[in-house]
Design a protein around this motif. Structure first.
Motif, PDB file in Angstrom:
ATOM      1  N   SER A  15       0.822  -1.329   0.000  1.00  0.00           N
ATOM      2  CA  SER A  15       0.061   0.104   0.077  1.00  0.00           C
ATOM      3  C   SER A  15       0.774   1.315  -0.102  1.00  0.00           C
ATOM      4  CB  SER A  15      -1.014   0.007   1.209  1.00  0.00           C
ATOM      5  OG  SER A  15      -1.886  -0.915   1.138  1.00  0.00           O
ATOM      6  N   TYR A  18       2.489   1.626  -3.482  1.00  0.00           N
ATOM      7  CA  TYR A  18       1.313   2.119  -4.704  1.00  0.00           C
ATOM      8  C   TYR A  18       1.003   3.593  -4.345  1.00  0.00           C
ATOM      9  CZ  TYR A  18       0.410  -2.329  -6.387  1.00  0.00           C
ATOM     10  OH  TYR A  18       0.509  -3.762  -7.401  1.00  0.00           O
ATOM     11  N   GLY A  19       1.145   4.026  -3.066  1.00  0.00           N
ATOM     12  CA  GLY A  19       0.719   5.230  -2.699  1.00  0.00           C
ATOM     13  C   GLY A  19       1.392   6.399  -3.315  1.00  0.00           C
ATOM     14  N   PHE A  22       1.155   6.500  -7.544  1.00  0.00           N
ATOM     15  CA  PHE A  22       0.350   7.408  -8.118  1.00  0.00           C
ATOM     16  C   PHE A  22       1.064   8.825  -8.665  1.00  0.00           C
ATOM     17  CE2 PHE A  22      -2.566   4.851  -5.498  1.00  0.00           C
ATOM     18  CZ  PHE A  22      -2.958   4.110  -6.279  1.00  0.00           C
ATOM     19  N   THR A 103      -7.425   8.704  -8.421  1.00  0.00           N
ATOM     20  CA  THR A 103      -7.111   7.299  -8.744  1.00  0.00           C
ATOM     21  C   THR A 103      -7.051   6.247  -7.481  1.00  0.00           C
ATOM     22  OG1 THR A 103      -6.017   8.077 -10.785  1.00  0.00           O
ATOM     23  CG2 THR A 103      -5.377   5.740 -10.113  1.00  0.00           C
ATOM     24  N   SER A 104      -6.212   6.854  -6.585  1.00  0.00           N
ATOM     25  CA  SER A 104      -6.122   6.252  -5.178  1.00  0.00           C
ATOM     26  C   SER A 104      -7.305   5.809  -4.443  1.00  0.00           C
ATOM     27  CB  SER A 104      -5.039   6.689  -4.428  1.00  0.00           C
ATOM     28  OG  SER A 104      -5.501   7.870  -3.780  1.00  0.00           O
ATOM     29  N   THR A 141     -12.751   6.855   2.525  1.00  0.00           N
ATOM     30  CA  THR A 141     -12.449   7.279   1.144  1.00  0.00           C
ATOM     31  C   THR A 141     -13.596   8.246   0.601  1.00  0.00           C
ATOM     32  OG1 THR A 141     -11.546   5.229   1.039  1.00  0.00           O
ATOM     33  CG2 THR A 141     -11.913   6.223  -0.975  1.00  0.00           C
ATOM     34  N   SER A 233       6.666  -1.053  -7.655  1.00  0.00           N
ATOM     35  CA  SER A 233       5.354  -0.960  -7.731  1.00  0.00           C
ATOM     36  C   SER A 233       5.081  -2.069  -8.348  1.00  0.00           C
ATOM     37  CB  SER A 233       5.062   0.372  -8.614  1.00  0.00           C
ATOM     38  OG  SER A 233       5.668   1.364  -8.018  1.00  0.00           O
ATOM     39  N   ILE A 257      -6.185  -1.782   0.070  1.00  0.00           N
ATOM     40  CA  ILE A 257      -6.238  -0.884  -1.109  1.00  0.00           C
ATOM     41  C   ILE A 257      -6.893   0.613  -0.148  1.00  0.00           C
ATOM     42  CG2 ILE A 257      -7.461  -0.068  -3.069  1.00  0.00           C
ATOM     43  CD1 ILE A 257      -7.297  -2.913  -3.944  1.00  0.00           C
ATOM     44  N   GLN A 260      -4.101   3.201   0.443  1.00  0.00           N
ATOM     45  CA  GLN A 260      -3.509   3.869  -0.708  1.00  0.00           C
ATOM     46  C   GLN A 260      -3.715   5.471  -0.823  1.00  0.00           C
ATOM     47  OE1 GLN A 260      -3.905   1.719  -4.427  1.00  0.00           O
ATOM     48  NE2 GLN A 260      -3.011  -0.343  -3.336  1.00  0.00           N
ATOM     49  N   PRO A 261      -5.247   5.891  -0.413  1.00  0.00           N
ATOM     50  CA  PRO A 261      -5.439   7.184  -0.564  1.00  0.00           C
ATOM     51  C   PRO A 261      -4.781   7.886   0.607  1.00  0.00           C
ATOM     52  CG  PRO A 261      -7.365   5.913  -0.774  1.00  0.00           C
ATOM     53  CD  PRO A 261      -6.352   4.754  -0.283  1.00  0.00           C
ATOM     54  N   ALA A 264      -1.040   8.140  -0.653  1.00  0.00           N
ATOM     55  CA  ALA A 264      -1.019   8.940  -1.450  1.00  0.00           C
ATOM     56  C   ALA A 264      -1.143  10.380  -1.143  1.00  0.00           C
ATOM     57  CB  ALA A 264      -2.070   8.789  -2.551  1.00  0.00           C
TER      58      ALA A 264
END
Length: 298
Positions: A15, A18-19, A22, A103-104, A141, A233, A257, A260-261, A264
């Motif tokens: 996570s 991935y954060g 982006f 996206t995240s 989210t 990634s 997931i 991730q925001p 990010a």
């Protein structure tokens, strides 16, 4: 430290990576590389790494040769389509059209998709606590979607967001399909084949954009960001996810997931592209609470 704890730590690392991805990938596209050309770099580079990794471990005799059951061929091809080809193509094209934080946060639809597909395909029983955790994560989210600032301007946010949702749906189906395969095969053996098949699938879409890349005008930091996306990634995160699938349910992996925001947003703020607000703190609390509820055993 138990295997489950190690798997949860691995999913958290995924996570975080991935954060950061982006924002880094957005810096590459579309100025230096078009979306599908970037997919060729990502999938092609990861394919080479997976095969080299497998050959190295084979030489050390840490991986035994496995014979794939003929009845699993179709499942592997389908997993490659949803987990690599459609997943990557829709993600990078969507990211190039919308903002990194958008996206995240849109990726959080994946746990809901996995929840439904797991109940239908593998008859996984959902506990009320898990459903409540997913709802909390979704609410957190939603706050980020409605009130969080975008890191970058989005040239076509509607289409980009739709493609990101396609990506989330594709990845959700992949998590469910791949679970049974992970119970039968070594994850290293599996990864090399699924990426090779996925690379063949994306080649027709991205080859023209790949050969059009002007490598001579590309700054060093863009080379490094492309390398980060390929090595960390893609290669590292997929290995960690495959290993986590040995210990965790698809719904448990998917709920990460939600982190991730948060990551990010943290990276965007640290790079001076966003600002911290109370709504983001509340969102983070709700998301982490949701992850906790889903990952805890009964």
């Amino acid at each position: 430290m138990t295997k489950r704890t190690i798997a949860l730590i691995g999913s958290t690392i995924v996570s975080i990576i991935y954060g950061l991805t982006f924002t880094l990938a957005k810096d590459v596209m579309p100025i230096y590389v078009q979306a599908y050309g970037f997919v060729i770099m990502r999938v092609g580079g990861a394919t080479i790494l997976f095969w080299l990794f497998w050959l190295h471990n084979r030489r050390l005799k840490e991986i035994r040769e496995e014979k794939i059951d003929p009845k699993d061929y179709l499942r592997i091809v389908i997993a490659a389509f949803f987990g690599v080809a459609l997943n990557m193509l829709s993600f990078f094209k969507g990211l190039s059209l919308t903002s990194p934080i958008s996206t995240s946060v849109l990726m959080v639809s994946t746990p809901m998709i996995v929840l439904v597909l797991s109940a239908i395909i593998i008859k996984e029983r959902m506990q009320k606590r898990m459903v409540f955790g997913i709802v909390l994560g979704f609410i957190g989210t939603a706050f980020l979607i409605l009130y969080g600032k975008s890191v970058e301007n989005a040239p076509n946010a509607s289409l980009g967001n739709f493609l990101v949702f396609v990506n989330a749906s594709s990845y959700g189906l992949y998590l469910v399909l791949v679970k049974k395969l992970m119970d039968k095969y070594n994850p290293y053996n599996f990864a090399k084949w699924i990426y090779l098949i996925g690379f063949i699938m994306v080649l027709p879409f991205g080859w023209s954009e790949f050969v059009a890349v002007n490598w001579g005008v590309m700054p060093l930091d863009i080379y490094l960001k492309i390398g980060f996306v390929v090595v960390f990634s893609t290669f590292l995160t997929y290995l960690l996810n495959l290993l986590s699938m040995k210990e965790l349910k698809p719904t448990t992996i998917a709920v990460f997931i939600y982190l991730q925001p948060v990551f990010a947003t943290i990276f965007a703020i640290s790079l001076g592209k966003d600002e911290l607000a109370l709504v983001k703190i509340i969102s983070a609390v709700l998301i982490f609470t949701g992850v906790y509820l889903v990952t805890q055993k009964r």
